[in-house]
Motif scaffolding. Structure first.
Motif, PDB file in Angstrom:
ATOM      1  N   ALA A 205       0.847  -1.197   0.000  1.00  0.00           N
ATOM      2  CA  ALA A 205       0.000   0.000   0.000  1.00  0.00           C
ATOM      3  C   ALA A 205       0.884   1.249   0.000  1.00  0.00           C
ATOM      4  O   ALA A 205       2.058   1.194   0.357  1.00  0.00           O
ATOM      5  N   PRO A 206       0.326   2.378  -0.395  1.00  0.00           N
ATOM      6  CA  PRO A 206       1.109   3.624  -0.379  1.00  0.00           C
ATOM      7  C   PRO A 206       1.618   3.960   1.024  1.00  0.00           C
ATOM      8  O   PRO A 206       1.048   3.523   2.024  1.00  0.00           O
ATOM      9  N   PHE A 207       2.703   4.730   1.063  1.00  0.00           N
ATOM     10  CA  PHE A 207       3.236   5.182   2.344  1.00  0.00           C
ATOM     11  C   PHE A 207       2.390   6.353   2.816  1.00  0.00           C
ATOM     12  O   PHE A 207       2.310   7.378   2.173  1.00  0.00           O
ATOM     13  N   VAL A 208       1.710   6.174   3.947  1.00  0.00           N
ATOM     14  CA  VAL A 208       0.825   7.229   4.461  1.00  0.00           C
ATOM     15  C   VAL A 208       1.094   7.429   5.951  1.00  0.00           C
ATOM     16  O   VAL A 208       1.636   6.544   6.613  1.00  0.00           O
ATOM     17  N   SER A 209       0.736   8.584   6.471  1.00  0.00           N
ATOM     18  CA  SER A 209       0.962   8.790   7.904  1.00  0.00           C
ATOM     19  C   SER A 209      -0.224   8.282   8.717  1.00  0.00           C
ATOM     20  O   SER A 209      -0.059   7.833   9.852  1.00  0.00           O
ATOM     21  N   ASN A 210      -1.419   8.315   8.128  1.00  0.00           N
ATOM     22  CA  ASN A 210      -2.592   7.800   8.827  1.00  0.00           C
ATOM     23  C   ASN A 210      -3.042   6.501   8.159  1.00  0.00           C
ATOM     24  O   ASN A 210      -3.459   6.507   7.003  1.00  0.00           O
ATOM     25  N   PRO A 211      -2.942   5.364   8.881  1.00  0.00           N
ATOM     26  CA  PRO A 211      -3.263   4.068   8.265  1.00  0.00           C
ATOM     27  C   PRO A 211      -4.671   3.996   7.685  1.00  0.00           C
ATOM     28  O   PRO A 211      -4.937   3.212   6.769  1.00  0.00           O
ATOM     29  N   GLU A 212      -5.594   4.796   8.219  1.00  0.00           N
ATOM     30  CA  GLU A 212      -6.968   4.790   7.687  1.00  0.00           C
ATOM     31  C   GLU A 212      -6.996   5.126   6.194  1.00  0.00           C
ATOM     32  O   GLU A 212      -7.891   4.713   5.473  1.00  0.00           O
ATOM     33  N   GLU A 213      -5.987   5.890   5.755  1.00  0.00           N
ATOM     34  CA  GLU A 213      -5.934   6.266   4.338  1.00  0.00           C
ATOM     35  C   GLU A 213      -5.756   5.048   3.440  1.00  0.00           C
ATOM     36  O   GLU A 213      -6.031   5.125   2.242  1.00  0.00           O
ATOM     37  N   ASN A 214      -5.271   3.944   4.001  1.00  0.00           N
ATOM     38  CA  ASN A 214      -5.082   2.738   3.186  1.00  0.00           C
ATOM     39  C   ASN A 214      -6.222   1.733   3.306  1.00  0.00           C
ATOM     40  O   ASN A 214      -6.207   0.696   2.651  1.00  0.00           O
ATOM     41  N   ARG A 215      -7.231   2.051   4.113  1.00  0.00           N
ATOM     42  CA  ARG A 215      -8.311   1.081   4.329  1.00  0.00           C
ATOM     43  C   ARG A 215      -8.970   0.668   3.011  1.00  0.00           C
ATOM     44  O   ARG A 215      -9.221  -0.517   2.766  1.00  0.00           O
ATOM     45  N   LEU A 216      -9.239   1.644   2.137  1.00  0.00           N
ATOM     46  CA  LEU A 216      -9.923   1.308   0.885  1.00  0.00           C
ATOM     47  C   LEU A 216      -9.038   0.503  -0.056  1.00  0.00           C
ATOM     48  O   LEU A 216      -9.535  -0.309  -0.845  1.00  0.00           O
ATOM     49  N   ILE A 217      -7.724   0.719   0.032  1.00  0.00           N
ATOM     50  CA  ILE A 217      -6.784  -0.083  -0.766  1.00  0.00           C
ATOM     51  C   ILE A 217      -6.901  -1.556  -0.350  1.00  0.00           C
ATOM     52  O   ILE A 217      -7.027  -2.453  -1.184  1.00  0.00           O
ATOM     53  N   PHE A 218      -6.870  -1.789   0.961  1.00  0.00           N
ATOM     54  CA  PHE A 218      -6.964  -3.161   1.468  1.00  0.00           C
ATOM     55  C   PHE A 218      -8.320  -3.767   1.109  1.00  0.00           C
ATOM     56  O   PHE A 218      -8.421  -4.931   0.728  1.00  0.00           O
ATOM     57  N   ARG A 219      -9.364  -2.946   1.233  1.00  0.00           N
ATOM     58  CA  ARG A 219     -10.706  -3.452   0.925  1.00  0.00           C
ATOM     59  C   ARG A 219     -10.795  -3.843  -0.541  1.00  0.00           C
ATOM     60  O   ARG A 219     -11.388  -4.860  -0.903  1.00  0.00           O
ATOM     61  N   ARG A 220     -10.182  -3.018  -1.403  1.00  0.00           N
ATOM     62  CA  ARG A 220     -10.225  -3.307  -2.831  1.00  0.00           C
ATOM     63  C   ARG A 220      -9.478  -4.609  -3.156  1.00  0.00           C
ATOM     64  O   ARG A 220      -9.905  -5.383  -4.000  1.00  0.00           O
ATOM     65  N   LEU A 221      -8.357  -4.853  -2.477  1.00  0.00           N
ATOM     66  CA  LEU A 221      -7.619  -6.104  -2.729  1.00  0.00           C
ATOM     67  C   LEU A 221      -8.456  -7.301  -2.295  1.00  0.00           C
ATOM     68  O   LEU A 221      -8.512  -8.325  -2.983  1.00  0.00           O
ATOM     69  N   LYS A 222      -9.118  -7.173  -1.159  1.00  0.00           N
ATOM     70  CA  LYS A 222      -9.998  -8.255  -0.687  1.00  0.00           C
ATOM     71  C   LYS A 222     -11.123  -8.516  -1.705  1.00  0.00           C
ATOM     72  O   LYS A 222     -11.415  -9.665  -2.052  1.00  0.00           O
ATOM     73  N   GLU A 223     -11.749  -7.428  -2.188  1.00  0.00           N
ATOM     74  CA  GLU A 223     -12.829  -7.588  -3.169  1.00  0.00           C
ATOM     75  C   GLU A 223     -12.323  -8.258  -4.442  1.00  0.00           C
ATOM     76  O   GLU A 223     -12.995  -9.112  -5.023  1.00  0.00           O
ATOM     77  N   LEU A 224     -11.113  -7.853  -4.848  1.00  0.00           N
ATOM     78  CA  LEU A 224     -10.526  -8.455  -6.047  1.00  0.00           C
ATOM     79  C   LEU A 224     -10.340  -9.959  -5.855  1.00  0.00           C
ATOM     80  O   LEU A 224     -10.649 -10.756  -6.744  1.00  0.00           O
ATOM     81  N   SER A 225      -9.888 -10.359  -4.674  1.00  0.00           N
ATOM     82  CA  SER A 225      -9.661 -11.793  -4.443  1.00  0.00           C
ATOM     83  C   SER A 225     -10.989 -12.546  -4.434  1.00  0.00           C
ATOM     84  O   SER A 225     -11.063 -13.688  -4.900  1.00  0.00           O
TER      85      SER A 225
END
Ligand SMILES: *Cc1c(COP(=O)(O)O)cnc(C)c1O
Length: 229
Positions: A161-181
Motif C-alpha cells: 500500500a502507499p506510504f501514508v501517515s494515517n493508516p486509515e488512508e489505506n483502508r480502501l486499498i486493502f478493501r479493494r484487494l480483498k474484493e478483487l480476491s
C-alpha cells in the motif's frame, strides 16, 4: 527488545482480529528481517517466530543456509529472473510475481528442481508509478496464463500500500484487494487459490487485518529502524 516488540505486535494483531470478529489463527505474522543480521533473526526465533520476509535473493539464501530448516522464508521483494534459480527450492512463498515472463522462469527452474512453488500475484492497487505489480484489471488475463504453469501454485494476492501517515488512508486499498480476491475466487479458475491476502506493514497492519489480511509483513515494528549502509 525484539521479544518485547513481538509481544506488542502480537497484542495488536489479536485486538484487530477481535474487532473484525476473526480468529487469530487466520493471520500469519511475517517478521520482515531484510538488512538485519542473523543475530536479530535468532532473537526472534528464540521467541517463537517462524516466518521471515526478505527482499534480496542473496540475503534470503544466506539466512536460509545459516538457520534451522523449520523456518519459513518469504520472498517479498522484486525478483530478477536470473536469480530465480537460487531460491525456488528455499522459499516458503513468493509474494511478488507480477509478469508472465517471471512466472515462466519460476516454473522452469521449479521443474528442474522437482518442486512446486507457491506464489502470490503482486497487485499495484493504487496504480502508483513507482511500484511493481499489475493493476486490478490486468490480473485476470495474467492469471489465465500463469494458472497453466504446472510447477506454480497460485495461493492469493499481495499488495504494498502507499506510504501514508494515517493508516486509515489505506483502508480502501486493502478493501479493494480483498474484493478483487473474492471476484477472482468466484471465477473458479483451475489452479487458482485465493486463500492468502498478504497486505499490511508496520504502519497499517491492524487496518489490513480488519479488512481481511491473512498475512501481515512487519519489519520496523519488530526489529526497529533499518540502517541502509
Ligand atoms: C520492507 C517491507 C516491509 C516491512 O516494512 P515495515 O514498514 O518496516 O514494516 C513489508 N513489505 C515489503 C514488501 C517490504 O519491502
Amino acid at each position: 527488545m525484539i521479544c518485547d516488540n513481538l509481544k506488542v505486535v502480537e497484542t495488536n494483531i489479536q485486538a484487530a482480529c477481535d474487532r473484525a470478529a476473526r480468529n487469530r489463527d487466520e493471520v500469519t505474522l511475517i517478521a520482515v528481517s531484510k538488512t538485519k543480521p542473523l543475530a536479530c533473526l535468532q532473537e526472534a526465533i528464540a521467541c517463537g517466530q517462524v516466518d521471515f520476509g526478505e527482499n534480496k535473493v542473496q540475503d534470503l539464501t544466506e539466512k536460509y543456509e545459516a538457520l534451522p530448516k523449520n523456518l519459513r522464508f518469504h520472498m517479498i521483494g522484486h525478483l530478477q529472473r536470473n536469480k530465480v534459480k537460487y531460491i525456488v527450492d528455499k522459499v516458503a512463498l513468493l509474494h511478488s510475481v507480477d509478469s508472465l515472463r517471471l512466472a515462466e522462469t519460476i516454473n522452469s527452474e521449479a521443474s528442474k528442481k522437482g518442486v512446486i512453488v507457491p506464489i502470490l500475484i503482486e497487485i499495484n492497487v493504487a496504480e502508483e508509478e513507482t511500484k511493481f505489480g499489475v493493476t486490478c484489471s490486468e490480473v485476470f488475463g495474467l492469471l489465465e496464463e500463469i494458472s497453466k504453469l504446472p510447477n506454480l501454485k497460485i495461493m492469493g494476492l499481495m499488495t504494498i500500500a502507499p506510504f501514508v501517515s494515517n493508516p486509515e488512508e489505506n483502508r480502501l486499498i486493502f478493501r479493494r484487494l480483498k474484493e478483487l480476491s473474492v471476484d477472482i475466487s468466484a471465477k473458479n479458475m483451475n489452479n487458482v487459490n485465493m486463500d492468502i491476502l498478504s497486505m499490511g506493514m508496520t504502519g497499517d497492519y491492524e487496518v489490513a487485518i480488519e479488512e481481511g489480511a491473512t498475512m501481515v509483513r512487519v519489519g520496523t515494528g519488530i526489529f526497529g529502524e533499518r540502517n541502509y549502509v
